[in-house]
Motif scaffolding. Sequence first.
Motif, PDB file in Angstrom:
ATOM      1  N   UNK A   1       0.835  -1.206   0.000  1.00 49.50           N
ATOM      2  CA  UNK A   1       0.000   0.000   0.000  1.00 49.50           C
ATOM      3  C   UNK A   1       0.867   1.252   0.000  1.00 49.50           C
ATOM      4  N   UNK A   2       0.223   2.376  -0.372  1.00 44.29           N
ATOM      5  CA  UNK A   2       0.921   3.658  -0.382  1.00 44.29           C
ATOM      6  C   UNK A   2       1.325   4.056   1.044  1.00 44.29           C
ATOM      7  N   UNK A   3       2.285   4.975   1.142  1.00 44.14           N
ATOM      8  CA  UNK A   3       2.794   5.380   2.450  1.00 44.14           C
ATOM      9  C   UNK A   3       1.706   5.972   3.358  1.00 44.14           C
ATOM     10  N   UNK A   4       0.679   6.597   2.751  1.00 43.87           N
ATOM     11  CA  UNK A   4      -0.397   7.173   3.572  1.00 43.87           C
ATOM     12  C   UNK A   4      -1.474   6.130   3.915  1.00 43.87           C
ATOM     13  N   UNK A   5      -1.271   4.900   3.446  1.00 41.60           N
ATOM     14  CA  UNK A   5      -2.195   3.781   3.708  1.00 41.60           C
ATOM     15  C   UNK A   5      -3.567   3.970   3.058  1.00 41.60           C
ATOM     16  N   UNK A   6      -3.707   4.959   2.168  1.00 38.83           N
ATOM     17  CA  UNK A   6      -5.015   5.211   1.555  1.00 38.83           C
ATOM     18  C   UNK A   6      -5.335   4.199   0.457  1.00 38.83           C
ATOM     19  N   UNK A   7      -4.351   3.835  -0.348  1.00 37.77           N
ATOM     20  CA  UNK A   7      -4.609   2.935  -1.473  1.00 37.77           C
ATOM     21  C   UNK A   7      -3.818   1.647  -1.358  1.00 37.77           C
ATOM     22  N   UNK A   8      -4.510   0.540  -1.615  1.00 38.78           N
ATOM     23  CA  UNK A   8      -3.850  -0.770  -1.610  1.00 38.78           C
ATOM     24  C   UNK A   8      -3.357  -1.081  -3.019  1.00 38.78           C
ATOM     25  N   UNK A   9      -2.274  -1.859  -3.096  1.00 41.56           N
ATOM     26  CA  UNK A   9      -1.780  -2.269  -4.423  1.00 41.56           C
ATOM     27  C   UNK A   9      -2.526  -3.490  -4.963  1.00 41.56           C
ATOM     28  N   UNK A  10      -3.066  -4.294  -4.068  1.00 47.21           N
ATOM     29  CA  UNK A  10      -3.713  -5.546  -4.479  1.00 47.21           C
ATOM     30  C   UNK A  10      -2.898  -6.785  -4.139  1.00 47.21           C
ATOM     31  N   UNK A  11      -1.664  -6.585  -3.691  1.00 44.86           N
ATOM     32  CA  UNK A  11      -0.802  -7.737  -3.405  1.00 44.86           C
ATOM     33  C   UNK A  11      -1.315  -8.582  -2.229  1.00 44.86           C
ATOM     34  N   UNK A  12      -1.866  -7.918  -1.221  1.00 47.41           N
ATOM     35  CA  UNK A  12      -2.378  -8.681  -0.064  1.00 47.41           C
ATOM     36  C   UNK A  12      -3.498  -9.617  -0.514  1.00 47.41           C
ATOM     37  N   UNK A  13      -4.407  -9.113  -1.344  1.00 48.30           N
ATOM     38  CA  UNK A  13      -5.502  -9.962  -1.845  1.00 48.30           C
ATOM     39  C   UNK A  13      -4.965 -11.104  -2.692  1.00 48.30           C
ATOM     40  N   UNK A  14      -3.962 -10.814  -3.511  1.00 46.67           N
ATOM     41  CA  UNK A  14      -3.368 -11.861  -4.348  1.00 46.67           C
ATOM     42  C   UNK A  14      -2.801 -12.983  -3.477  1.00 46.67           C
ATOM     43  N   UNK A  15      -2.092 -12.613  -2.425  1.00 51.50           N
ATOM     44  CA  UNK A  15      -1.480 -13.626  -1.559  1.00 51.50           C
ATOM     45  C   UNK A  15      -2.544 -14.397  -0.779  1.00 51.50           C
ATOM     46  N   UNK A  16      -3.620 -13.707  -0.391  1.00 52.17           N
ATOM     47  CA  UNK A  16      -4.727 -14.387   0.302  1.00 52.17           C
ATOM     48  C   UNK A  16      -5.415 -15.374  -0.635  1.00 52.17           C
ATOM     49  N   UNK A  17      -5.663 -14.927  -1.873  1.00 51.50           N
ATOM     50  CA  UNK A  17      -6.306 -15.808  -2.865  1.00 51.50           C
ATOM     51  C   UNK A  17      -5.487 -17.079  -3.062  1.00 51.50           C
TER      52      UNK A  17
END
Length: 209
Positions: free
Chosen positions: A121-137
């Motif tokens: 995610x961005x440094x301000x935690x506002x936007x996720x990149x999607x990597x966490x969801x990919x790893x969860x999937x």
Amino acid sequence: MKCLLLVDIQNGFCSGGNLAVPEGEAVVAVANRLIAEGGYDLIVASQDWHPADHGSFASQHPGKAPFELGSLGGKPQMMWPDHCVQGTGDAEFHPDLNTAAFDYVQRKGMNVAVDSYSAFRDNDHAALTGLADFLKEHQVNRLDIVGLATDYCVKFSALDAKEMLPGVTVRVIEDACRGITPDGVKQALDEMTKAGIHVVSSDELLAAA
Ligand code: VGL
Ligand code: ZN
């Protein structure tokens, strides 16, 4: 599922790059060995991928020099030299890195208004990149992290992995990382350890793989 995350092993962070990390290229051989012998189910790489006018670049702040503290979006921001600009050789992965083994590439740092050290995610935690969801999937339950730089993108990626992926064992492979400053590296290893991230060596990891 065991995943290896290769953080920003790009020309820009290796010798001759625009934001060269001391001995940055030394991580390539260790990373390749881990890819080949680590027994991973999934190989993921992050790629710092900035527009030419990114707000983390000193060049975008009149009067600021690289490695001075400035501000971005009202928050303190390290002023970096222009680096890893989209489509340039500086942003390419190191030519000796086994990119053919990659299952997924997560680009980051595309928003000019905020930096993104973490692959999650961005440094301000506002936007996720999607990597966490990919790893969860992919039901990843062990995440090993290597790459550049220990005191920035490796550290923030590891801390976010620990926080955003509950139940996942997160390990940082120390000899497969290099940092920008020795003090920064020391502090990063300390912070990661305190957060419950395991700091291991590639030798002990490969001996058990
Ligand atoms: C990084 C500073 C700026 C890194 C990326 O990959 O550690 N550091 N952009
Ligand atoms: Zn960057």
